[in-house]
Design a protein around this motif. Structure first.
Motif, PDB file in Angstrom:
ATOM      1  N   VAL A   1     113.785  15.240  67.729  1.00  0.00           N
ATOM      2  CA  VAL A   1     114.996  15.911  68.194  1.00  0.00           C
ATOM      3  C   VAL A   1     114.914  15.970  69.722  1.00  0.00           C
ATOM      4  O   VAL A   1     114.160  16.773  70.272  1.00  0.00           O
ATOM      5  CB  VAL A   1     115.104  17.339  67.622  1.00  0.00           C
ATOM      6  N   PRO A   2     115.628  15.099  70.439  1.00  0.00           N
ATOM      7  CA  PRO A   2     115.548  15.120  71.906  1.00  0.00           C
ATOM      8  C   PRO A   2     116.190  16.374  72.485  1.00  0.00           C
ATOM      9  O   PRO A   2     117.269  16.788  72.050  1.00  0.00           O
ATOM     10  CB  PRO A   2     116.322  13.860  72.314  1.00  0.00           C
ATOM     11  N   LEU A   3     115.503  16.982  73.457  1.00  0.00           N
ATOM     12  CA  LEU A   3     115.945  18.220  74.091  1.00  0.00           C
ATOM     13  C   LEU A   3     116.048  18.011  75.593  1.00  0.00           C
ATOM     14  O   LEU A   3     115.289  17.243  76.170  1.00  0.00           O
ATOM     15  CB  LEU A   3     114.972  19.355  73.791  1.00  0.00           C
ATOM     16  N   ASP A   4     116.983  18.709  76.217  1.00  0.00           N
ATOM     17  CA  ASP A   4     117.203  18.608  77.662  1.00  0.00           C
ATOM     18  C   ASP A   4     116.732  19.891  78.322  1.00  0.00           C
ATOM     19  O   ASP A   4     117.218  20.978  77.995  1.00  0.00           O
ATOM     20  CB  ASP A   4     118.690  18.368  77.944  1.00  0.00           C
ATOM     21  N   ALA A   5     115.808  19.766  79.260  1.00  0.00           N
ATOM     22  CA  ALA A   5     115.257  20.947  79.925  1.00  0.00           C
ATOM     23  C   ALA A   5     116.301  21.700  80.730  1.00  0.00           C
ATOM     24  O   ALA A   5     116.116  22.889  81.033  1.00  0.00           O
ATOM     25  CB  ALA A   5     114.110  20.526  80.852  1.00  0.00           C
ATOM     26  N   ASP A   6     117.422  21.046  81.083  1.00  0.00           N
ATOM     27  CA  ASP A   6     118.469  21.715  81.843  1.00  0.00           C
ATOM     28  C   ASP A   6     119.393  22.555  80.958  1.00  0.00           C
ATOM     29  O   ASP A   6     120.228  23.295  81.474  1.00  0.00           O
ATOM     30  CB  ASP A   6     119.311  20.686  82.601  1.00  0.00           C
ATOM     31  N   TYR A   7     119.261  22.426  79.640  1.00  0.00           N
ATOM     32  CA  TYR A   7     120.084  23.230  78.754  1.00  0.00           C
ATOM     33  C   TYR A   7     119.616  24.687  78.792  1.00  0.00           C
ATOM     34  O   TYR A   7     118.412  24.963  78.930  1.00  0.00           O
ATOM     35  CB  TYR A   7     119.996  22.715  77.323  1.00  0.00           C
ATOM     36  N   PRO A   8     120.522  25.650  78.622  1.00  0.00           N
ATOM     37  CA  PRO A   8     120.090  27.057  78.535  1.00  0.00           C
ATOM     38  C   PRO A   8     119.153  27.260  77.348  1.00  0.00           C
ATOM     39  O   PRO A   8     119.279  26.591  76.315  1.00  0.00           O
ATOM     40  CB  PRO A   8     121.418  27.808  78.329  1.00  0.00           C
ATOM     41  N   ALA A   9     118.229  28.189  77.498  1.00  0.00           N
ATOM     42  CA  ALA A   9     117.250  28.447  76.444  1.00  0.00           C
ATOM     43  C   ALA A   9     117.904  28.768  75.100  1.00  0.00           C
ATOM     44  O   ALA A   9     117.438  28.282  74.057  1.00  0.00           O
ATOM     45  CB  ALA A   9     116.303  29.570  76.872  1.00  0.00           C
ATOM     46  N   PRO A  10     118.994  29.559  75.063  1.00  0.00           N
ATOM     47  CA  PRO A  10     119.614  29.815  73.754  1.00  0.00           C
ATOM     48  C   PRO A  10     120.138  28.546  73.087  1.00  0.00           C
ATOM     49  O   PRO A  10     120.113  28.429  71.864  1.00  0.00           O
ATOM     50  CB  PRO A  10     120.763  30.782  74.093  1.00  0.00           C
ATOM     51  N   ARG A  11     120.620  27.607  73.899  1.00  0.00           N
ATOM     52  CA  ARG A  11     121.115  26.347  73.339  1.00  0.00           C
ATOM     53  C   ARG A  11     119.966  25.555  72.708  1.00  0.00           C
ATOM     54  O   ARG A  11     120.094  25.006  71.607  1.00  0.00           O
ATOM     55  CB  ARG A  11     121.772  25.532  74.457  1.00  0.00           C
ATOM     56  N   ILE A  12     118.838  25.485  73.411  1.00  0.00           N
ATOM     57  CA  ILE A  12     117.674  24.774  72.883  1.00  0.00           C
ATOM     58  C   ILE A  12     117.184  25.437  71.606  1.00  0.00           C
ATOM     59  O   ILE A  12     116.843  24.759  70.622  1.00  0.00           O
ATOM     60  CB  ILE A  12     116.559  24.714  73.945  1.00  0.00           C
ATOM     61  N   ALA A  13     117.181  26.763  71.595  1.00  0.00           N
ATOM     62  CA  ALA A  13     116.736  27.481  70.401  1.00  0.00           C
ATOM     63  C   ALA A  13     117.649  27.170  69.210  1.00  0.00           C
ATOM     64  O   ALA A  13     117.170  26.975  68.081  1.00  0.00           O
ATOM     65  CB  ALA A  13     116.717  28.987  70.672  1.00  0.00           C
ATOM     66  N   THR A  14     118.950  27.100  69.457  1.00  0.00           N
ATOM     67  CA  THR A  14     119.897  26.781  68.388  1.00  0.00           C
ATOM     68  C   THR A  14     119.660  25.371  67.856  1.00  0.00           C
ATOM     69  O   THR A  14     119.687  25.137  66.634  1.00  0.00           O
ATOM     70  CB  THR A  14     121.342  26.896  68.899  1.00  0.00           C
ATOM     71  N   MET A  15     119.408  24.427  68.755  1.00  0.00           N
ATOM     72  CA  MET A  15     119.164  23.051  68.341  1.00  0.00           C
ATOM     73  C   MET A  15     117.913  22.953  67.478  1.00  0.00           C
ATOM     74  O   MET A  15     117.910  22.294  66.431  1.00  0.00           O
ATOM     75  CB  MET A  15     119.053  22.151  69.574  1.00  0.00           C
ATOM     76  N   LEU A  16     116.840  23.623  67.900  1.00  0.00           N
ATOM     77  CA  LEU A  16     115.591  23.572  67.141  1.00  0.00           C
ATOM     78  C   LEU A  16     115.736  24.248  65.776  1.00  0.00           C
ATOM     79  O   LEU A  16     115.238  23.753  64.758  1.00  0.00           O
ATOM     80  CB  LEU A  16     114.467  24.230  67.940  1.00  0.00           C
ATOM     81  N   GLU A  17     116.452  25.372  65.756  1.00  0.00           N
ATOM     82  CA  GLU A  17     116.647  26.081  64.496  1.00  0.00           C
ATOM     83  C   GLU A  17     117.516  25.266  63.546  1.00  0.00           C
ATOM     84  O   GLU A  17     117.214  25.154  62.349  1.00  0.00           O
ATOM     85  CB  GLU A  17     117.287  27.439  64.760  1.00  0.00           C
ATOM     86  N   THR A  18     118.597  24.683  64.078  1.00  0.00           N
ATOM     87  CA  THR A  18     119.494  23.888  63.241  1.00  0.00           C
ATOM     88  C   THR A  18     118.763  22.691  62.651  1.00  0.00           C
ATOM     89  O   THR A  18     118.934  22.359  61.465  1.00  0.00           O
ATOM     90  CB  THR A  18     120.707  23.408  64.060  1.00  0.00           C
ATOM     91  N   ALA A  19     117.960  22.031  63.477  1.00  0.00           N
ATOM     92  CA  ALA A  19     117.231  20.846  63.019  1.00  0.00           C
ATOM     93  C   ALA A  19     116.041  21.198  62.131  1.00  0.00           C
ATOM     94  O   ALA A  19     115.493  20.330  61.453  1.00  0.00           O
ATOM     95  CB  ALA A  19     116.748  20.029  64.214  1.00  0.00           C
ATOM     96  N   GLY A  20     115.630  22.469  62.138  1.00  0.00           N
ATOM     97  CA  GLY A  20     114.463  22.876  61.351  1.00  0.00           C
ATOM     98  C   GLY A  20     113.166  22.339  61.910  1.00  0.00           C
ATOM     99  O   GLY A  20     112.248  21.992  61.145  1.00  0.00           O
TER     100      GLY A  20
END
Length: 634
Positions: free
Chosen positions: A96-115
């Motif tokens: 699951v590629p993540l962007d360090a410039d994204y806000p932390a809540p956005r990254i958390a949502t992506m990780l949670e959604t992807a499991g």
């Protein structure tokens, strides 16, 4: 049924069963000493890449990665990033590629959604993102220190065609990003022996796109699926001039550019095109004028106009552009790599050639759907009685008599801005979450052919502390929740949103409504006082203000004017950065640009840089190269 499709009997990937991991293993055996990945300092052969990836796969398995597991990847463009993605596959998982410039809540949502069970990332990046330490893992070593290790291969390199390879997140109209589950056969068929662009083992493909942008998947896996090399641009934020220098330094021959960046480079006659042999362009409608100008100056260049949503694995159709195509908007071409395409009416029935309809895509490269969103998946991925499973793109096209597709826009409110797919509903949902907002609508306005800006029209909530919320407050509210490309460039505050006769927001009326600069200036209604009167500009401030005026398309005469508040974004900032370099010999990074966003602050930066150049004429200025528009499009 009328269909536009590739011939499956000639599809070079039709017998592909090993997936991309198997292809890399194949080249590690047959051409072990061929270059696979380089950033200009580290060079990995195919044999070294395979050894490093398999060694890290063992580490991942020891940390609990099992078949079907999702692994977040939070790394800058680097050789270890490529190694990590391959290792996740060899461990049996998907990344699951993540962007360090994204806000932390956005990254958390992506990780949670992807499991995600684990995130591989640099220590400072995972800490800034707030990811718990027990769920993180540092990346593999940058040097080829394991190249001599004897690491056994997995039991087999065969991958289930419909297994998930990666999850790529796109904007979602419901307020949550959508995680698109792309399959192994989807990316393998796109990458292996592409018929739509020339790619040989002697090529080097420039890897520079944001990792969360689906072009990045092509930039990494197309070269590795064909025995070519990934040329990793490690300085993620380059100016267009720096992009050309990096391409030349790395020996890149092929690249992917967002349409907006291509237009920008073409307008400025970038030397990048003189370095490359092939360019794929996609994301928005291609300008015939810019395409012709590039082809006239570089007649050897293979210019490919690509089209495709993430749900169909990056590129679904493609067309090699020639001068003859540039008398009108260039077409998006024919389906590629096993894709099937149908032009349908509102009842799901095919239309005749020349008639506009919605483009429905099929074939083995369709994604499985949206992770954790079965209802949205069912809406977009439908079963057709004769064509099988199809994806409804929402794009309006027409087919020429020979099957070539022309693009005409959207059937819904979704928009494309500087290559990013944007659902206005996601931004509107976030705005309505502010106590000072009663309603909101977001549209795109185009003050110039090559300039697209997001504009937010906001109805304030009557009464309460939030009643005076203005642009600065709402921008900060969004910046804490959304990626930069989803934050509007301009703001307008209205008593009510215009409605159509059927009770929907009249977005066409809003798109045509004049908005001065960036809308309401920061600091205006926020404190109930009118903006301060503009002070006189110093000569250097006047130079900066003139460059801003040229980029923004309206006068700037206040030393405290803020670039973003006036409607600016990264692509326009690049114009200013390049003009400063060309006119004054001053280098300014985009990080410096946005850290000093006022006329006065930038003039002070320019003054320091000029003094430095005077003291050391051979110095390149006091800042690193600036960002690519495709990396941080605000």
């Amino acid at each position: 049924m009328t269909t536009l499709t590739t011939d499956p009997t000639t599809d070079p990937a039709s017998s592909l069963t090993t997936g991309l991991p198997g292809l890399v293993a194949h080249f590690a055996r047959t051409t072990p000493d061929a270059l696979a990945v380089t950033d200009g300092e580290t060079f990995l052969t195919y044999a070294e890449l395979a050894v490093q990836a398999r060694a890290f796969a063992r580490v991942l398995r020891d940390r609990g990665v099992r078949p079907g597991a999702a692994v977040g990847v939070l790394l800058p463009h680097s050789v270890p990033l490529v190694v990590t993605q391959l290792a996740v596959w060899w461990a049996g998982g998907h990344y699951v590629p993540l962007d360090a410039d994204y806000p932390a809540p956005r990254i958390a949502t992506m990780l949670e959604t992807a499991g995600a069970v684990l995130t591989v990332g640099d220590k400072d990046l995972v800490e800034a993102a707030g990811i718990p330490g027990d769920r993180t893992l540092p990346p593999p070593a940058r040097a080829a220190e394991h190249a001599g290790d004897d690491v056994p291969a997995p039991a087999e390199d065969t991958y289930a065609p419909d297994a998930v390879a990666y999850v790529m997140f796109t904007s979602g109209s419901t307020g949550q990003p959508k995680g698109v589950a792309v399959t192994h056969q989807g990316i393998a068929r796109l990458a292996h022996r592409p018929e739509y662009v020339t790619l040989t083992p002697r090529d080097r493909v420039l890897f520079h796109s944001p990792v969360t942008f689906d072009a990045a998947a092509f930039e990494v896996w197309a070269p590795l699926a064909n025995g070519a090399a990934v040329a990793v641009s490690t300085a993620d934020r380059l100016s267009p001039a720096g992009l050309a220098r990096d391409a030349e330094r790395l020996g890149a021959t092929v690249t992917v550019l967002t349409t907006a960046l291509f237009h920008h480079l073409a307008a400025r006659r970038s030397p990048l095109f003189g370095v490359l042999r092939g360019v794929l362009v996609g994301g928005e409608a291609l300008s015939a004028q810019h395409a012709r100008s590039v082809l006239d100056a570089h007649p050897w260049l293979e210019l490919v106009n690509g089209y495709g949503p993430t749900e169909a694995t990056t590129f679904a159709t493609a067309h090699r552009v020639t001068d003859a195509d540039c008398d009108a908007p260039p077409p998006i071409g024919h389906p590629i790599a096993g894709t099937t395409a149908y032009v349908m009416d509102e009842h799901g029935q095919p239309v005749a050639p020349g008639v506009r309809g919605e483009l429905w895509l099929g074939g083995p490269r369709l994604a499985l759907g949206y992770v954790g969103q079965p209802d949205r998946t069912a809406e977009s991925f439908v079963g057709h009685p004769t064509a099988g499973r199809l994806y409804r793109t929402g794009d309006v096209v027409s087919a020429r008599p020979d099957g070539t597709l022309d693009f005409h826009g959207r059937t819904d409110d979704q928009i494309k801005v500087r290559g990013f797919r944007i659902e206005p509903g996601e931004i509107e949902h976030a705005l309505r979450g502010h106590t000072g907002v009663a309603d909101a609508a977001v549209v795109v306005q185009r003050p110039a052919p090559d300039d697209a800006r997001l504009v937010a029209f906001v109805v304030r909530e009557g009464g309460g502390d939030g009643a005076a919320a203005g642009a600065a407050t709402l921008r900060a509210h969004l910046e804490g929740r959304l990626p930069a490309h989803l934050v509007p460039n301009a703001w307008a505050f209205v008593d009510a949103l215009p409605m159509t006769g059927v009770g929907k927001v009249d977005r066409r009326a809003l798109a045509g409504r004049a908005v001065e600069g960036g809308g309401e200036p920061d600091g205006g209604p926020e404190d109930g006082n009118p903006p301060a009167a503009a002070d006189g500009l110093s000569p250097l401030q006047q130079v900066v203000a003139d460059l801003w005026s040229q980029a923004l398309g309206h006068p700037v005469d206040d030393p405290e004017a803020d670039f973003i508040a006036l409607g600016g974004h990264s692509l326009l900032a690049l114009c200013v950065v390049e003009d400063l370099r060309e006119d004054l010999g001053v280098e300014m990074s985009l990080a410096d640009f946005f850290a000093a966003p006022t006329v006065a602050a930038q003039a002070a930066h320019v003054e320091r840089a000029l003094l430095h150049l005077h003291e050391d004429p051979g110095a390149p200025g006091d800042g690193p190269a600036a960002s690519t528009a495709s990396e941080d499009l605000r």
